[in-house]
Design an enzyme around this catalytic site. Structure first.
Site, PDB file in Angstrom:
ATOM      1  N   ARG A  58       0.766  -1.095   0.151  1.00 14.08           N
ATOM      2  CA  ARG A  58      -0.113  -0.069   0.102  1.00 14.08           C
ATOM      3  C   ARG A  58       0.919   1.191  -0.087  1.00 14.08           C
ATOM      4  NH1 ARG A  58      -1.238   1.870   4.578  1.00 14.08           N
ATOM      5  NH2 ARG A  58      -2.115  -0.037   5.776  1.00 14.08           N
ATOM      6  N   TYR A 110     -15.989  17.105 -14.999  1.00  9.88           N
ATOM      7  CA  TYR A 110     -16.312  15.610 -15.130  1.00  9.88           C
ATOM      8  C   TYR A 110     -17.319  15.477 -14.074  1.00  9.88           C
ATOM      9  CZ  TYR A 110     -15.856  10.455 -15.092  1.00  9.88           C
ATOM     10  OH  TYR A 110     -16.163   9.305 -15.222  1.00  9.88           O
ATOM     11  N   LYS A 207      -7.951   6.316 -19.573  1.00  5.50           N
ATOM     12  CA  LYS A 207      -8.306   6.947 -20.494  1.00  5.50           C
ATOM     13  C   LYS A 207      -6.809   6.832 -21.461  1.00  5.50           C
ATOM     14  CE  LYS A 207     -12.042   7.742 -18.468  1.00  5.50           C
ATOM     15  NZ  LYS A 207     -12.262   8.956 -17.814  1.00  5.50           N
TER      16      LYS A 207
HETATM   17  C1  LIG Z   1     -12.952   9.464 -16.546  1.00  8.47           C
HETATM   18  C2  LIG Z   1     -12.574  10.729 -16.052  1.00  8.47           C
HETATM   19  C3  LIG Z   1     -12.138  10.830 -14.592  1.00  8.47           C
HETATM   20  C4  LIG Z   1     -12.507   9.622 -13.537  1.00  8.47           C
HETATM   21  O1  LIG Z   1     -11.718   8.778 -13.902  1.00  8.47           O
HETATM   22  P1  LIG Z   1     -11.815   7.107 -13.115  1.00  8.47           P
HETATM   23  O2  LIG Z   1     -10.695   6.450 -13.725  1.00  8.47           O
HETATM   24  O3  LIG Z   1     -13.082   6.761 -14.126  1.00  8.47           O
HETATM   25  O4  LIG Z   1     -12.237   6.962 -11.873  1.00  8.47           O
HETATM   26  C5  LIG Z   1     -11.880  11.941 -14.113  1.00  8.47           C
HETATM   27  N1  LIG Z   1     -11.561  13.153 -14.906  1.00  8.47           N
HETATM   28  C6  LIG Z   1     -12.009  12.926 -16.197  1.00  8.47           C
HETATM   29  C7  LIG Z   1     -11.537  14.014 -17.359  1.00  8.47           C
HETATM   30  C8  LIG Z   1     -12.371  11.875 -16.761  1.00  8.47           C
HETATM   31  O5  LIG Z   1     -12.486  11.842 -18.218  1.00  8.47           O
END
Ligand SMILES: *Cc1c(COP(=O)(O)O)cnc(C)c1O
Length: 410
Positions: A58, A110, A207
Site C-alpha cells: 500500500r 467531469y 483513458k
Molecule cells: C474518466 C474521468 C475521470 C474519472 O476517472 P476514473 O478513472 O473513471 O475514476 C476524471 N476526470 C476526467 C476528465 C475523466 O474523463
C-alpha cells in the site's frame, strides 16, 4: 532500484523516448528487459532496525513506482502517486483542503468530480464553488473569495471548452491557491500543465495513458517534491494507491501513448472535416476548428487538438437512431481507448443533470460525443454517413431504403 530516466548532466530525452524506455532493462534480479510485475503484498526486512526500500505494497511497490516515475518524467513532476482510479486521484488532492477552505472547480467539470466535490462539501470537508473558468468576470468574482485549491479541466467534457491555464495560474498565485489540472483529455503527449505553472496534474489513466480500455486507474503528479510527499502520505494513509497489476498494464499501455494519440488525433481531424461539411450537422465542437472559441488558446497551450469532439446534429436527425445504426463505433461512456466510442451525453454521461442544468451547460439533446480510436478515418466517416442516411427524417430514410433495394435488385 529505479533507473534515473533524465540524468541532469546527460542529453535531454524527448518524451517519446521517456515513454518507451522507462524501466527497460533495469531488473536487478534477472536483467529482464521488460520491467517485471511484483505482486508481493509485503517485503522482508533484513534486520528489525533496517526498514527496507519497500515494506508494504500500500505504501510502496516497485511496479507502481516504475509507472509513477515514468509519468513524472512525462509531466515534469518531482513526485507522483498512482491511484486506483481517476476519482481516487482527484479525491487525494482534495485532502489539501479543509473546513473553511474554498475549492474552485469548473462548472462543466467531469460528472464524477462534480458529484464528489458536492458530496464532500455537503459533509463540511470544504466549500465548493463551480464557475465558468472561460468567463473572466466569473473567474475574478470567484477568486475574490480566496480559494485554497483550484481545479482546472481543459478541454472540458463534452463541449471541449478551453480554459487558459496560464490565466488561472496567475490568479491562483496572487492568492496563494494550489492549482490542480485534470489532464485526462489530452495526456502529457499533448499538454503539460506543470510547465504552464500548475502545482499538480491529475489523470484518469483509464483513458489515454493506458489506452486499451482494460484498466481503471489514476495518477497525481506534483511539481514540487514536498507537495508530492504530502500527497503520498495521504495516499498511504487513506489506502487509495493503485494495484501492481494495474500499474504493469498501464506502463505497457504508456509505451505507445505518443503513437496512438498522434494517429487518433489525425483521424479525428479527418472525421471532423467530413462532418463539418455535412448539411445534417448543426455544429461541431472541436478545438482544432478555427471557428472554435478556444482555438487560439488551444494552439498556444496544447501540442495538438486531441481525438475527442462533439457534434450537434440538425433537427432532421434522430440521434438515438443514429447511434443504433453505427457499426464501427461502440455506444459507450469513457474515452481515449484504441476503439472508437460514441455517446449521447444527455442520455448517458450527463443524464444525472437536470434538463435545466444541461441547457445552462449548453448540452442539447442532439449533441453526440465521439472518441476516435485507431480505426481508419475513411471507415469511420463511411460508418457515420451510412448511419446518418438511416437516421434522418422519414423521407431521407425512405429514399435511402429505396436506393438499397434498387441496388440489391440490380
Ligand atoms: C474518466 C474521468 C475521470 C474519472 O476517472 P476514473 O478513472 O473513471 O475514476 C476524471 N476526470 C476526467 C476528465 C475523466 O474523463
Amino acid at each position: 532500484m529505479s533507473k534515473t530516466l533524465q540524468h541532469a548532466s546527460g542529453p535531454r530525452l524527448s518524451p517519446q523516448t521517456l515513454a518507451a524506455s522507462a524501466g527497460v532493462a533495469h531488473d536487478p534480479a534477472f536483467n529482464a528487459v521488460s520491467p517485471p510485475l511484483h505482486l508481493s503484498a509485503n517485503y522482508a526486512w533484513s534486520d528489525p532496525l533496517e526498514k527496507p526500500q519497500y515494506d508494504y505494497a500500500r505504501s510502496g511497490n516497485p511496479t507502481r513506482c516504475q509507472l509513477e516515475e515514468a509519468l513524472c518524467s512525462l509531466e515534469g513532476a518531482a513526485r507522483g502517486v498512482v491511484t486506483a482510479s481517476g476519482m481516487a486521484a482527484l479525491d487525494l488532492t482534495f485532502n489539501l483542503a479543509g473546513p473553511g477552505d474554498l475549492v474552485l472547480a469548473p462548472h462543466d467539470c467531469y460528472g464524477g468530480t462534480h458529484r464528489l466535490l458536492t458530496a464532500r462539501a455537503k459533509k463540511g470537508q470544504f466549500e465548493v464553488a463551480f464557475v465558468d473558468q472561460t468567463d473572466p468576470a466569473a473567474l475574478a468574482a470567484a477568486f475574490a473569495r480566496k480559494p485554497k485549491l483550484v481545479l482546472i479541466e481543459t478541454p472540458s467534457n463534452p463541449l471541449l471548452r478551453i480554459t487558459d491555464i496560464g490565466d488561472v495560474v496567475r490568479l491562483a498565485r496572487e492568492c496563494g491557491a494550489i492549482t490542480v489540472a485534470d489532464n485526462t483529455f489530452l495526456s502529457p503527449a499533448l499538454q503539460r500543465p506543470l510547465a504552464l505553472g500548475c502545482d499538480i496534474v491529475v489523470h484518469s489513466t483509464t483513458k489515454f495513458i493506458n489506452g486499451h480500455s482494460d484498466v481503471v486507474g489514476g495518477a497525481v503528479l506534483a511539481r514540487e517534491a514536498a507537495l508530492g510527499e504530502e500527497l503520498a502520505w495521504w495516499a498511504n494513509c487513506t489506502g487509495v494507491t493503485g494495484a501492481p497489476f494495474d500499474s504493469f498494464m498501464t506502463l505497457r499501455g504508456l509505451r505507445t501513448l505518443f503513437a496512438r494519440i498522434e494517429a487518433q488525433q489525425a483521424a479525428a481531424g479527418a472525421v471532423v472535416d467530413a462532418l463539418a461539411a455535412d448539411a445534417r450537422v448543426a455544429r461541431v465542437f472541436y478545438p482544432g476548428l478555427a471557428s472554435h472559441p478556444g482555438h487560439e488558446i488551444a494552439r498556444e497551450q496544447q501540442r495538438g487538438f486531441g481525438s475527442m469532439f462533439s457534434v450537434e446534429f440538425a433537427e432532421s436527425v434522430d440521434v438515438i437512431e443514429l447511434l443504433r445504426r453505427l457499426r464501427i463505433f461502440t455506444i459507450a461512456e469513457s474515452l481515449g481507448g484504441f476503439e472508437s466510442l460514441v455517446c449521447v451525453p444527455a442520455a448517458m454521461t450527463h443524464a444525472s443533470m437536470t434538463p435545466a442544468a444541461r441547457a445552462t451547460a449548453g448540452i442539447s439533446e442532439r449533441l453526440v460525443r465521439f472518441s476516435i480510436g485507431l480505426e481508419h478515418a475513411d471507415d469511420l466517416v463511411r460508418d457515420i454517413h451510412a448511419a446518418l442516411d438511416l437516421a434522418g427524417s422519414d423521407t431521407a430514410k425512405v429514399a435511402y431504403l429505396e436506393k438499397q433495394a434498387a441496388s440489391a435488385c440490380g
